[in-house]
Design an enzyme around this catalytic site. Structure first.
Site, PDB file in Angstrom:
ATOM      1  N   GLU A  38       5.981   4.822 -10.141  1.00 53.42           N
ATOM      2  CA  GLU A  38       4.590   5.296 -10.074  1.00 53.42           C
ATOM      3  C   GLU A  38       4.610   6.838 -10.115  1.00 53.42           C
ATOM      4  OE1 GLU A  38       3.097   4.358  -6.185  1.00 53.42           O
ATOM      5  OE2 GLU A  38       1.007   4.811  -6.678  1.00 53.42           O
ATOM      6  N   LYS A 108      -4.396   1.438 -11.250  1.00 60.09           N
ATOM      7  CA  LYS A 108      -4.116   0.811  -9.940  1.00 60.09           C
ATOM      8  C   LYS A 108      -5.409   0.366  -9.262  1.00 60.09           C
ATOM      9  CE  LYS A 108      -1.429   1.979  -5.749  1.00 60.09           C
ATOM     10  NZ  LYS A 108      -0.620   3.062  -5.137  1.00 60.09           N
ATOM     11  N   CYS A 141       2.622  -0.275  -7.157  1.00 59.74           N
ATOM     12  CA  CYS A 141       2.932  -0.100  -5.742  1.00 59.74           C
ATOM     13  C   CYS A 141       2.111  -0.980  -4.805  1.00 59.74           C
ATOM     14  CB  CYS A 141       2.828   1.387  -5.379  1.00 59.74           C
ATOM     15  SG  CYS A 141       3.875   1.772  -3.947  1.00 59.74           S
ATOM     16  N   VAL A 168       6.338   3.722   0.657  1.00 59.48           N
ATOM     17  CA  VAL A 168       6.590   4.442   1.907  1.00 59.48           C
ATOM     18  C   VAL A 168       6.663   3.480   3.094  1.00 59.48           C
ATOM     19  CG1 VAL A 168       5.624   6.644   1.141  1.00 59.48           C
ATOM     20  CG2 VAL A 168       4.102   4.953   2.159  1.00 59.48           C
TER      21      VAL A 168
HETATM   22  C1  ACM Z   1       1.776   3.427  -2.580  1.00 59.81           C
HETATM   23  O1  ACM Z   1       0.969   2.576  -2.984  1.00 59.81           O
HETATM   24  N1  ACM Z   1       2.232   4.365  -3.371  1.00 59.81           N
HETATM   25  C2  ACM Z   1       2.227   3.422  -1.187  1.00 59.81           C
END
Ligand code: ACM
Length: 264
Positions: A38, A108, A141, A168
């Site tokens: 990402e 996203k 992510c 994270v």
């Molecule tokens: C994330 O979605 N980059 C934690």
């Protein structure tokens, strides 16, 4: 087919250096699909919307140009994350590039934490990209924590989920075992390593990029603190058979008439 990832360590705000890092890591790769993290072009920890906007680009910008050149050089389909500008909004997006052209972009849907302050949530449904008979879906992510994302891609026919990440939290890799098992799809989670301390935030990215098999097996697991590249061979016909045994089919056995549906 051969699929893999680059677990990179982007330097915040240094697009050219981040391109160079990826270029130096792929020297003699021969693969059908390569997934990059990402926001691999920019880093993750923006301190304002204005700053995020300053790195935004369209589908004819430097990231598209870089990925097109890379995909030509190694003759590979590539999925990688960038800050996308579309009209007057910016998105946390991943583009898919193959055979010298950008095939599309996934925006996203599920934004994490302060991403909500900079980015608009995705405004298009998940989609499948068919490349030489292989069906590729994309999620980014934090989409992992919403099982609907992987399920939607699987119901649309994905054989493989390309999953650029900047993780994270420590849960995703284990969750992807379930996402793949419950949908019988492969997934390539391309995470990053390194730290970013900017504004009030201090993120340590967790590495451990992972290629997860249709049966929940882990085919590749990267270290948590180093740049890493890996590729494995997969058989996509396995992802097309949704039967667990003679009596159970993962899609046909669903009782959607009883599932909660916000449309009703
Ligand atoms: C994330 O979605 N980059 C934690």
């Amino acid at each position: 087919m051969k699929v893999g990832y680059i677990q990179a360590s982007p330097i915040f705000g240094e697009k050219e250096k981040n391109f160079e890092q990826v270029k130096n890591l792929i020297s003699d790769i021969k693969a059908d699909l390569l997934v990059l993290p990402e926001l691999f072009t920019t880093g993750y920890t923006f301190t304002s919307k204005k700053e995020a906007e300053s790195f935004a680009e369209g589908l004819e910008g430097p990231t598209a140009y870089f990925l097109i050149e890379l995909s030509k050089k190694i003759n590979t389909t590539i999925v990688g994350g960038f800050v996308e500008k579309f009209k007057d909004e910016i998105f946390n997006s991943a583009m898919i590039v193959s055979r010298s052209e950008v095939l599309g972009v996934y925006r996203k849907l599920h934004l994490y934490n302060k991403e909500k302050l900079w980015f608009s949530p995705g405004n298009k449904p998940p989609k499948i990209y068919k490349i030489e008979d292989v069906n590729i879906g994309i999620m980014i992510c934090f989409d992992w924590i919403f099982p609907e994302t992987a399920r939607s891609l699987a119901l649309l026919g994905a054989d493989i989920i390309a999953h650029p990440a900047n993780l994270v939290l420590p849960y995703c890799q284990k969750a992807m075992v379930t996402r793949c098992l419950e949908n019988r799809v492969y997934a390539i989670t391309a995470n990053r390593v390194g730290e970013e301390k900017r504004g009030d935030d201090h993120f340590k990215f967790t590495g451990k990029s992972q290629i997860t098999s249709y049966n929940g097996g882990v085919l590749s697991s990267a270290p948590n603190n180093e740049i890493h590249v890996d590729f494995v061979d997969i058989d996509i016909t396995k992802a097309r058979d949704k039967n667990l045994n003679d009596y159970n089919n993962l899609f046909e056995d669903r009782h959607i008439e009883f599932y909660y549906n916000t449309d009703k």
